[in-house]
Design an enzyme around this catalytic site. Sequence first.
Site, mmCIF file in Angstrom:
data_model
loop_
_atom_site.group_PDB
_atom_site.id
_atom_site.type_symbol
_atom_site.label_atom_id
_atom_site.label_comp_id
_atom_site.label_asym_id
_atom_site.label_seq_id
_atom_site.Cartn_x
_atom_site.Cartn_y
_atom_site.Cartn_z
ATOM 1 N N LYS A 181 0.839 -1.199 0.000
ATOM 2 C CA LYS A 181 0.000 0.000 0.000
ATOM 3 C C LYS A 181 0.875 1.250 0.000
ATOM 4 C CE LYS A 181 -1.677 -1.573 3.764
ATOM 5 N NZ LYS A 181 -2.410 -1.907 5.008
ATOM 6 N N THR A 232 -7.465 8.865 8.618
ATOM 7 C CA THR A 232 -7.000 7.604 8.035
ATOM 8 C C THR A 232 -6.788 6.535 9.109
ATOM 9 O OG1 THR A 232 -4.724 8.445 8.153
ATOM 10 C CG2 THR A 232 -5.909 8.733 6.064
ATOM 11 N N GLY A 234 -7.159 3.393 10.977
ATOM 12 C CA GLY A 234 -7.745 2.096 10.673
ATOM 13 C C GLY A 234 -7.856 1.766 9.198
ATOM 14 N N THR A 235 -7.186 2.507 8.334
ATOM 15 C CA THR A 235 -7.290 2.222 6.899
ATOM 16 C C THR A 235 -6.741 0.831 6.562
ATOM 17 O OG1 THR A 235 -5.214 3.444 6.610
ATOM 18 C CG2 THR A 235 -7.257 4.613 6.083
ATOM 19 N N GLY A 236 -5.635 0.448 7.209
ATOM 20 C CA GLY A 236 -5.060 -0.860 6.924
ATOM 21 C C GLY A 236 -5.986 -1.989 7.344
ATOM 22 N N CYS A 237 -6.534 -1.881 8.559
ATOM 23 C CA CYS A 237 -7.487 -2.889 9.039
ATOM 24 C C CYS A 237 -8.687 -2.965 8.108
ATOM 25 C CB CYS A 237 -7.979 -2.524 10.443
ATOM 26 S SG CYS A 237 -6.690 -2.289 11.672
#
Length: 467
Positions: A181, A232, A234-237
Site C-alpha cells: 500500500k 486515516t 484504521g485504513t489498513g485494518c
Amino acid sequence: MAPGRVLVIAGSDSSGGAGLEADQKVIAAHDCYAMTATTALTAQNTKGVYDIHYIPPEFLRKQIDAVIEDVGVDVVKTGMLGSAETIKTIADALTLHNVPTVVIDPVMIATTGAKLLPSDALNALHARLLPLATIVTPNVPEALLLLRDADTGVDAVRTISDLETVGRAIRKLGPKWALVKGGHCPFKKDGTAAETDAERELVVDVLVGEDVETGEEVVLRLETGYCDSKHTHGTGCSLASAIASNLAKGMAMPAAVRAGCRYVQAGIRSAPGLGGGNGPLNHFHSVYTLPFSPGYFIDYLLERPDVAPIWDKFVNHPFVLAMGDGTLPVESFKGYLVQDYLYLSAAIVTHIFKEMELHVGYCQGFGISREEMEKTEEKAACTAYTRYVLDIGQSQDWLGLQVAIAPCLLGYGVIAKQLHADKRSKREGNLYWTWIQNYVANDYVTAVKTGTGKWEAKSKRGRVDDR
C-alpha cells in the site's frame, strides 16, 4: 444463500476506528458474517495508543477453535498479533483447521506511530504465518520492516517500480499475493516520490501475484488521486477486511483487492471527522440504512413529525368522534356516504367492484339510491383526492398506487378500531355502530394486514414486486 464467514484475529481498538471494531463494521458493510478472536485490548483513541493488555495465547486458541468448529470459516483475517507466541498459536490453529483463505495485515505500526509488534515476533511471522497467507497487505514502512534482512536493493520507496520490487520480494517470503500500500509514499504525476506536500498528487498500491491458470506473474497498479486527509485511522485494518469479505463472497483476487481499495478510498473521502487526531473512516458510506426497523415502515411514516399531527387530526376529527358517541347528524353521515360512493366510482378498479356493491347496499339502508348519489356533485376535497389517485395510477407503479390509497385502507381500520375500543363510544342505539363493526370485522382486518404486509415486505427488500 449464507453470507461469507470471516474470522478476524486481531486487537480491539477502544475508539472504534481500527482493530476488531473497524473490521466488524467493514465485514457487515460487505454483507458478510464477522467473527472475532481477540489478541489484545488497547486503550487508544485517534491521538495515540496509551496501553495494551495482551490476551493469553491459550485463551486466544480457545476463541479460534470455538468459532471455527461451530460456525465454520471461509476466510481468516489477522491484524494486531502482539507476540511471537501469539503468532505461533494462530499458525497452529490455521494449519489444524485447514483454513482455505488467509488475509494477513501485518500490523506493526499504528497510524499514530505507536509500535504494535515487538521485533522478536518478526521471525515467527516470517517462519510460521506468511507461508500460510493467501495475501499479505503491508504499507510501505511495514513492507520495509518485513524485508529488513532481505537484499532487495530498496531502502526507501522512490518510484512506483520500487513498490513492485518490494511486492515481489515479499512474495518470496511465502504469501501467494502481496499488496504493497502506497499511502505513506504519495507520488508526483511522473511516478516519483513527492518531496513536498504540494507535490502529492498520486497514490499507488501495487498487487503482485500469480495467475492461477497461466502461472504468469501478475503485477497490478491501483492508482488514485491523493486525498489530503488526516482521517486515516484504521485504513489498513479496513482494507484487509474489505479484501477478506470480497474473497469470502467468491471474488477473484485482483477484483477483490480493486474493490477493497475503492471502498477505503470512498471511506476516507466521506470520513465523519471524529476525534482530534487521525480520525476514522466512514465504514458505511455505500450502505443504505433504513430510517426504521424492518417491518415497521408504516409506523415510521405515521410517527414522523411532519405526518403525526396530520394523522392525529384525521383519526380524531370531530366527525369521527361524533360517530363514536352517536351524536353525528344523520345528514352529515349520509353526505359522507354519497361522497364515498363518488370516490369509489371515480377511482374504481376491478378488485373493488365487490366493495362498491356493498357500499351501495349500505347506502340504501339510509334511504339513498344509486341514482341519487350519481346526480350529486362531488365536493372539492373528493375531487382533489380522486384525481390524485387517478394521476398516481397512470404515472407511477403499483406500489405508488397502493400508497396513494393508503389513507383509506389504514384510516378506516384505525378509526374503527379506535372507536370500538373507546369506552366513551355508544353501542346501544348508535346509528353508526354497524359501520364501526364492519371495519373491525375479520374480512377488513385481514385486508389491511394483507395490504400493509406487502408494503412492509417491499420496504425490507428495498424493491418493488408487483406480483
